[in-house]
Design a protein around this motif. Structure first.
Motif, PDB file in Angstrom:
ATOM      1  N   LEU A  58      10.444  -2.163 -20.447  1.00  0.00           N
ATOM      2  CA  LEU A  58       9.097  -1.808 -20.903  1.00  0.00           C
ATOM      3  C   LEU A  58       9.075  -1.564 -22.404  1.00  0.00           C
ATOM      4  N   ASN A  59       7.942  -1.860 -23.022  1.00  0.00           N
ATOM      5  CA  ASN A  59       7.764  -1.609 -24.442  1.00  0.00           C
ATOM      6  C   ASN A  59       7.960  -0.114 -24.696  1.00  0.00           C
ATOM      7  N   PRO A  60       8.907   0.274 -25.570  1.00  0.00           N
ATOM      8  CA  PRO A  60       9.205   1.694 -25.771  1.00  0.00           C
ATOM      9  C   PRO A  60       8.109   2.470 -26.503  1.00  0.00           C
ATOM     10  N   LEU A  61       7.233   1.765 -27.207  1.00  0.00           N
ATOM     11  CA  LEU A  61       6.169   2.452 -27.926  1.00  0.00           C
ATOM     12  C   LEU A  61       4.939   2.677 -27.056  1.00  0.00           C
ATOM     13  N   TYR A  62       4.613   1.691 -26.262  1.00  0.00           N
ATOM     14  CA  TYR A  62       3.436   1.772 -25.397  1.00  0.00           C
ATOM     15  C   TYR A  62       3.675   0.799 -24.238  1.00  0.00           C
ATOM     16  N   PRO A  63       4.102   1.291 -23.097  1.00  0.00           N
ATOM     17  CA  PRO A  63       4.529   0.425 -21.992  1.00  0.00           C
ATOM     18  C   PRO A  63       3.565  -0.702 -21.601  1.00  0.00           C
ATOM     19  N   PRO A  64       2.234  -0.536 -21.690  1.00  0.00           N
ATOM     20  CA  PRO A  64       1.375  -1.674 -21.343  1.00  0.00           C
ATOM     21  C   PRO A  64       1.436  -2.839 -22.337  1.00  0.00           C
ATOM     22  N   ASP A  65       1.904  -2.585 -23.564  1.00  0.00           N
ATOM     23  CA  ASP A  65       2.072  -3.673 -24.527  1.00  0.00           C
ATOM     24  C   ASP A  65       3.203  -4.588 -24.061  1.00  0.00           C
ATOM     25  N   TRP A  69      11.555  -7.920 -24.800  1.00  0.00           N
ATOM     26  CA  TRP A  69      12.668  -8.767 -24.372  1.00  0.00           C
ATOM     27  C   TRP A  69      12.380 -10.238 -24.658  1.00  0.00           C
ATOM     28  N   SER A  70      13.366 -10.899 -25.249  1.00  0.00           N
ATOM     29  CA  SER A  70      13.297 -12.339 -25.488  1.00  0.00           C
ATOM     30  C   SER A  70      13.576 -13.078 -24.176  1.00  0.00           C
ATOM     31  N   GLN A  71      13.284 -14.375 -24.176  1.00  0.00           N
ATOM     32  CA  GLN A  71      13.565 -15.169 -22.973  1.00  0.00           C
ATOM     33  C   GLN A  71      15.056 -15.188 -22.664  1.00  0.00           C
ATOM     34  N   SER A  72      15.897 -15.237 -23.701  1.00  0.00           N
ATOM     35  CA  SER A  72      17.341 -15.268 -23.435  1.00  0.00           C
ATOM     36  C   SER A  72      17.801 -13.979 -22.759  1.00  0.00           C
ATOM     37  N   LEU A  73      17.250 -12.837 -23.155  1.00  0.00           N
ATOM     38  CA  LEU A  73      17.616 -11.590 -22.492  1.00  0.00           C
ATOM     39  C   LEU A  73      17.081 -11.571 -21.065  1.00  0.00           C
ATOM     40  N   TYR A 105      12.167 -11.652 -14.616  1.00  0.00           N
ATOM     41  CA  TYR A 105      11.413 -11.510 -15.850  1.00  0.00           C
ATOM     42  C   TYR A 105      11.434 -12.779 -16.686  1.00  0.00           C
ATOM     43  N   ALA A 106      10.360 -12.946 -17.436  1.00  0.00           N
ATOM     44  CA  ALA A 106      10.242 -14.011 -18.426  1.00  0.00           C
ATOM     45  C   ALA A 106       9.643 -13.375 -19.678  1.00  0.00           C
ATOM     46  N   GLU A 107       9.951 -13.959 -20.809  1.00  0.00           N
ATOM     47  CA  GLU A 107       9.400 -13.433 -22.055  1.00  0.00           C
ATOM     48  C   GLU A 107       7.882 -13.391 -21.963  1.00  0.00           C
ATOM     49  N   ASP A 108       7.309 -12.296 -22.377  1.00  0.00           N
ATOM     50  CA  ASP A 108       5.858 -12.139 -22.356  1.00  0.00           C
ATOM     51  C   ASP A 108       5.243 -13.154 -23.318  1.00  0.00           C
ATOM     52  N   ARG A 110       2.697 -13.044 -24.880  1.00  0.00           N
ATOM     53  CA  ARG A 110       2.036 -12.381 -26.006  1.00  0.00           C
ATOM     54  C   ARG A 110       3.026 -11.858 -27.044  1.00  0.00           C
ATOM     55  N   LEU A 111       4.333 -11.986 -26.796  1.00  0.00           N
ATOM     56  CA  LEU A 111       5.321 -11.337 -27.650  1.00  0.00           C
ATOM     57  C   LEU A 111       5.284 -11.820 -29.102  1.00  0.00           C
ATOM     58  N   THR A 112       5.264 -13.115 -29.317  1.00  0.00           N
ATOM     59  CA  THR A 112       5.284 -13.630 -30.693  1.00  0.00           C
ATOM     60  C   THR A 112       4.083 -13.120 -31.483  1.00  0.00           C
ATOM     61  N   ALA A 113       2.905 -13.220 -30.911  1.00  0.00           N
ATOM     62  CA  ALA A 113       1.700 -12.735 -31.601  1.00  0.00           C
ATOM     63  C   ALA A 113       1.776 -11.223 -31.804  1.00  0.00           C
ATOM     64  N   TYR A 114       2.288 -10.520 -30.826  1.00  0.00           N
ATOM     65  CA  TYR A 114       2.419  -9.063 -30.920  1.00  0.00           C
ATOM     66  C   TYR A 114       3.332  -8.686 -32.084  1.00  0.00           C
ATOM     67  N   LEU A 115       4.462  -9.374 -32.208  1.00  0.00           N
ATOM     68  CA  LEU A 115       5.396  -9.076 -33.301  1.00  0.00           C
ATOM     69  C   LEU A 115       4.804  -9.472 -34.660  1.00  0.00           C
ATOM     70  N   LEU A 116       3.987 -10.515 -34.706  1.00  0.00           N
ATOM     71  CA  LEU A 116       3.321 -10.886 -35.962  1.00  0.00           C
ATOM     72  C   LEU A 116       2.316  -9.819 -36.375  1.00  0.00           C
TER      73      LEU A 116
END
Length: 133
Positions: A58-65, A69-73, A105-108, A110-116
């Protein structure tokens, strides 16, 4: 002798095996039953390692975000889950049917946009990539 039924899935901070029918619940009680079963030390250690890694999903800052985790993880975690359930079935499969109910699990998406949007999290993203094995 009729086999008992165990449900296999991770619950944060709890365990991965749960009674799956009334007979098993009467024998092992409710809640996680991992520690009530005759598992070898290597399988208990494997379970503990994967439970520890799972706690980081889970996202450590706000779990619903999005999870960081990357796809490789996700792929490594999923492979470790598959290995664990195989080992559990080898050790206790004569006594229990184990129903695999763990989400893979699969990489979310939304992850790339979230990190941007949150570049300050890139370092945290890298830190949440634990070695599962």
């Amino acid at each position: 002798m009729i086999k008992g039924v165990l449900r296999f899935f991770f619950d944060y901070g709890a365990g991965c095996l749960w009674a799956g029918d009334a007979k098993t619940r009467d024998l092992l009680d409710v809640g996680p039953v991992d520690r009530k079963l005759p598992l070898s030390v290597p399988v208990r250690e494997q379970t503990d390692r994967i439970l520890s890694a799972h706690a980081c999903y889970l996202n450590p800052l706000y779990p619903p975000d999005p999870s960081l985790w990357s796809q490789s993880l996700c792929d490594r975690f999923n492979a470790d889950v598959d290995s664990l359930i195989l080992n559990l079935r080898q050790e206790i499969g004569e006594d229990y049917d184990i129903l695999d109910q763990q989400e893979r699990y699969a990489e979310d998406v939304r992850l790339t946009a979230y990190l941007l949007e949150h570049p300050e999290l890139e370092r945290l993203h890298e830190a949440t990539q634990p070695t599962v094995r």
